[in-house]
Design a protein around this motif. Structure first.
Motif, short mmCIF file in Angstrom:
data_model
loop_
_atom_site.label_atom_id
_atom_site.label_comp_id
_atom_site.label_asym_id
_atom_site.label_seq_id
_atom_site.Cartn_x
_atom_site.Cartn_y
_atom_site.Cartn_z
N MET A 492 -8.83 4.20 -11.53
CA MET A 492 -8.34 5.39 -10.71
C MET A 492 -9.52 6.22 -10.31
N ASN A 493 -9.56 6.35 -9.10
CA ASN A 493 -10.49 6.92 -8.33
C ASN A 493 -9.93 7.97 -7.27
N LEU A 494 -9.98 9.38 -7.48
CA LEU A 494 -9.11 10.07 -6.65
C LEU A 494 -9.86 10.42 -5.27
N GLN A 495 -11.13 9.86 -5.10
CA GLN A 495 -11.68 9.76 -3.64
C GLN A 495 -11.40 8.62 -2.90
N PHE A 496 -11.33 7.20 -3.63
CA PHE A 496 -11.45 6.17 -2.98
C PHE A 496 -10.25 5.12 -3.54
N SER A 497 -9.57 5.41 -4.28
CA SER A 497 -8.65 4.46 -4.55
C SER A 497 -7.39 4.57 -3.48
N SER A 498 -6.84 3.43 -3.33
CA SER A 498 -5.45 3.27 -2.11
C SER A 498 -4.62 4.35 -2.70
N MET A 499 -3.69 4.68 -1.62
CA MET A 499 -2.50 5.69 -1.92
C MET A 499 -1.52 4.74 -2.78
N HIS A 500 -1.42 3.38 -2.72
CA HIS A 500 -0.42 2.79 -3.65
C HIS A 500 -0.82 2.87 -4.92
N ALA A 501 -2.41 2.67 -5.32
CA ALA A 501 -2.77 2.58 -6.40
C ALA A 501 -2.54 3.97 -7.11
N LEU A 502 -2.64 5.11 -6.60
CA LEU A 502 -2.58 6.36 -7.10
C LEU A 502 -1.21 6.86 -7.16
N GLN A 503 -0.31 6.30 -6.52
CA GLN A 503 1.22 6.42 -6.66
C GLN A 503 1.90 5.59 -7.87
N GLN A 504 1.32 4.43 -7.56
CA GLN A 504 2.13 3.55 -8.36
C GLN A 504 1.46 2.87 -9.64
N GLY A 505 0.04 3.15 -9.70
CA GLY A 505 -0.59 2.58 -10.72
C GLY A 505 -0.81 1.05 -10.55
N LYS A 506 -0.73 0.56 -9.44
CA LYS A 506 -0.84 -0.79 -8.89
C LYS A 506 -1.35 -1.03 -7.70
N LEU A 507 -1.67 -2.10 -7.52
CA LEU A 507 -2.41 -2.66 -6.22
C LEU A 507 -1.45 -3.28 -5.31
N CYS A 508 -1.49 -2.78 -3.92
CA CYS A 508 -0.81 -3.77 -2.85
C CYS A 508 -1.84 -4.52 -2.30
N PRO A 509 -1.46 -5.49 -1.62
CA PRO A 509 -2.35 -6.35 -1.06
C PRO A 509 -3.42 -5.95 -0.19
N SER A 510 -3.27 -4.80 0.29
CA SER A 510 -4.17 -4.10 1.29
C SER A 510 -4.85 -3.14 0.56
N SER A 511 -4.93 -2.90 -0.86
CA SER A 511 -5.49 -1.75 -1.59
C SER A 511 -6.98 -1.77 -1.24
N ASP A 512 -7.53 -2.79 -1.52
CA ASP A 512 -9.11 -3.12 -1.51
C ASP A 512 -9.64 -2.88 -0.05
N ALA A 513 -8.75 -3.23 0.88
CA ALA A 513 -9.26 -2.77 2.40
C ALA A 513 -9.12 -1.47 2.70
N GLU A 514 -8.19 -0.92 2.06
CA GLU A 514 -7.90 0.54 2.35
C GLU A 514 -9.18 1.56 1.49
N SER A 515 -9.38 0.91 0.17
CA SER A 515 -10.57 1.65 -0.27
C SER A 515 -11.81 1.41 0.50
#
Length: 627
Positions: A492-515
């Motif tokens: 969990m990184n408040l500056q660079f984690s994806s929105m889905h990771a912050l909301q759900q605590g999981k990654l969606c397929p595009s989370s790395d690309a969003e970061s």
């Protein structure tokens, strides 16, 4: 070497046989150590009687009754015709006398020095007269020995400045020695002890070894192995011996510091102090120049620490291999397995070492290799001082270091956070290259269904290429928080984690690309404020995407990066995977310059919604796409 004050012929036979063996042992040991381990030795030992005389072996001199006339022994370089030895083949001469000091309290007697110079000059003149001689003509070492002591005299000078005088050549030679020659004389030191054994570790013998070493270089060229590399191997062997003999010094250091002389002592600890002691020694902290030993599949490997990469929880270092000093690696030192339960900080070390080792092993086992992925070099456990009482190869004893895991990777580089802090925002070319390299790494990892899960500036390093044609590369590191299956939780990184990771605590397929988009926004000069909660972090993201602040910032650097940000925006929070392939092709064209700038801008600005739908499998699910 026999030790006696008598001058009997039978004793002299033993002395010359010992001298012959002594010189042969030196040259054979040096040649096998530094030049060639196998093959014929290109030297042999032979004995002259006087300058210009024939050479004899000791046995032949004894059989011909010439033992009493021998002046010493010479190291002869082989030239194919060893039956007729010439003086220009002499690599080194050892004069053997009854008493080299002859009563002098300060070293060699004047007569001994003059004799050594005389022989040295004869050797130099012989080399100079033979144009086919392989030896250098400007210097020669003359060893001077008796049955107890030894030293050396080096004669060096330019013989082209020797002006022969036919009426009195001796005066010409004396003038040359005075004006153009340099004579170096060593002190006299003991070479053989009273038992007749050579003191190989003492200064007297070591200076003879070094003189022979340089004499071999004059004849056969530089060695294949340097003295420095041999010293490094020797340091590693000493460290292994210290560990085997339960050498525990200085309290907490695996390798004692050279600046201090720590004392070994036994301390009786009161109840409660033992806990403090174990807590201190379990925190391993290596200094520059110390050697870390680790055990990898029953094999010991040594790494010399060069630089501490990080402080705090993550004990990581830059180090070189003792066996291959040219290679530079990153070493991660984990926490002892018994300390993972009570400490969250040590649990972070577990992700950095044990979990990352697992991820990199999976990539390696599946044959996934890429210039933009870190390579697992080795992994194992630190070897601790003293004997290890573990019951099985995978077990642990009660020593606080036993079982501490170590991971060694490469390449080594500088994190983006340090680069931006020092040099400011990236140029267009470097930003495109960084995006291309990271996309390539994520694409390769996705082939094994692995997502990084912790992309931020400290976890992307810039690796400088070697040679004029090699470009820099950007490599995502720290794969310990990678997501392998649904139950894995990302960092969990408040500056660079994806929105889905912050909301759900999981990654969606595009989370790395969003970061990656947030990272590109940062290195291109975008301002990312410190966030104090997940709510504020989500609000910042929603504001940036809604007002297209990220696309605007990236568009000032590259239209292609702006288009990539729009594409990722359309996938945020959806179950559709990122088509890294199509974007990797476009980024490769931009970085490698296979298209001219006009075509590149045209391609980047004419991407349509159909391209996005074709890449993602949908035409909706996110913000509208436009350029």
């Amino acid at each position: 070497m026999p030790f006696s004050l008598s001058t009997a012929d039978d004793l002299k036979e033993d002395e010359y046989l010992s001298l012959e063996d002594f010189l042969y042992t030196i040259v054979d040991g040096l040649w096998r150590t530094f030049w060639h381990k196998s093959g014929p030795l290109p030297f042999f030992v032979s004995c002259p009687c006087y300058p210009g005389s024939k050479f004899y072996t000791v046995e032949r001199a004894i059989s011909r009754g010439r033992l009493g006339s021998l002046c010493g022994a010479a190291l002869i370089s082989k030239n194919g015709n060893d039956s007729l030895v010439q003086w220009d083949q002499v690599a080194e001469l050892a004069l053997f006398k009854q008493d080299i000091a002859q009563g002098s309290e300060f070293g060699f007697s004047a007569a001994t020095i003059c004799e050594a110079i005389f022989y040295g000059l004869h050797i130099l003149l012989s080399r100079c007269s033979n144009k086919n001689s392989s030896e250098t003509n400007d210097s020669v070492y003359v060893l001077v020995l008796d049955s107890k002591f030894g030293g050396l005299i080096k004669l060096e000078g330019d013989l082209s400045k020797l002006e022969f005088n036919s009426t009195n050549p001796c005066d010409a030679v004396v003038d040359w020695v005075k004006l153009h020659a340099e004579v170096n004389i060593s002190p006299i030191d003991r070479v053989w002890n009273k038992l007749g054994n050579a003191n190989w570790g003492d200064l007297g013998t070591l200076q003879l070894l070094l003189a022979t070493f340089y004499s071999i270089i004059q004849c056969k060229g530089p060695p294949k192995k340097s003295i420095a590399s041999l010293a490094a191997d020797h340091s590693l062997r000493l460290q292994k011996r210290r560990i085997e003999s339960r050498f525990v010094c200085g309290g907490y250091e695996l390798v004692p510091s050279q600046q201090s002389a720590p004392k070994c002592e036994i301390v009786e600890l009161e109840h409660g102090e033992d806990t403090f002691f174990r807590k201190q020694v379990s925190r391993l902290n290596f200094q520059r120049g110390e050697v870390m030993l680790l055990e990898d599949q029953q094999e010991w490997k040594g790494f010399c620490i060069q630089e501490t990469l990080a402080e705090g929880n993550f004990w990581s270092y830059n180090a070189i291999s003792v066996e291959h000093p040219r290679d530079l690696f990153t070493i991660y030192v984990g926490a002892h397995p018994s300390r993972l339960e009570p400490s969250w900080e040590d649990m972070s070390l577990w992700y950095q070492v044990q979990r990352q080792t697992k991820v990199l092993n999976i990539l390696k086992q599946r044959g996934i290799s890429c210039n933009y992925l870190p390579e697992l070099v080795t992994s194992g456990r630190i070897l601790h001082p003293g004997s290890c009482r573990k019951q099985s190869p995978g077990g642990r004893c009660d020593h606080p270091w036993c079982g501490t895991p170590v991971l060694v990777t490469r390449p080594v580089g500088e994190p983006l956070s340090s680069i931006v802090a020092r040099s400011g925002p990236f140029s267009t070319e470097e930003a495109l290259r960084c995006c291309r390299d990271c996309v390539s790494a994520l694409k390769s990892a996705s082939m094994a269904n692995i997502q990084h899960g912790d992309i931020f500036p400290e976890n992307i390093i810039r690796v400088n290429g070697h040679g004029s044609r090699m470009k820099v590369t950007y490599v995502p590191i720290s794969w310990g928080r990678a997501v392998l299956e649904d139950r894995d939780s990302p960092a969990m990184n408040l500056q660079f984690s994806s929105m889905h990771a912050l909301q759900q605590g999981k990654l969606c397929p595009s989370s790395d690309a969003e970061s990656l988009i947030y990272l590109l926004y940062f290195i291109c000069g975008g301002a990312i404020a410190q966030q104090d909660s997940i709510e504020s972090a989500l609000q910042w993201r929603e504001k940036c995407w809604a007002k297209r602040l990220i696309q605007h910032q990236l568009g000032e650097v590259s239209t292609l990066l702006k288009a990539f940000a729009d594409y990722v925006d359309s996938l945020c929070g959806t179950p559709y995977p990122v088509d890294y392939g199509i974007w990797l092709r476009r980024l490769n064209k931009a970085v490698d310059g296979s298209l001219d700038k006009g075509k590149l801008i045209e391609e980047a600005t004419t991407l349509s919604i159909d391209d996005v739908a074709e890449s993602s499998g949908t035409s909706g699910g996110g913000t509208s796409f436009s350029c």
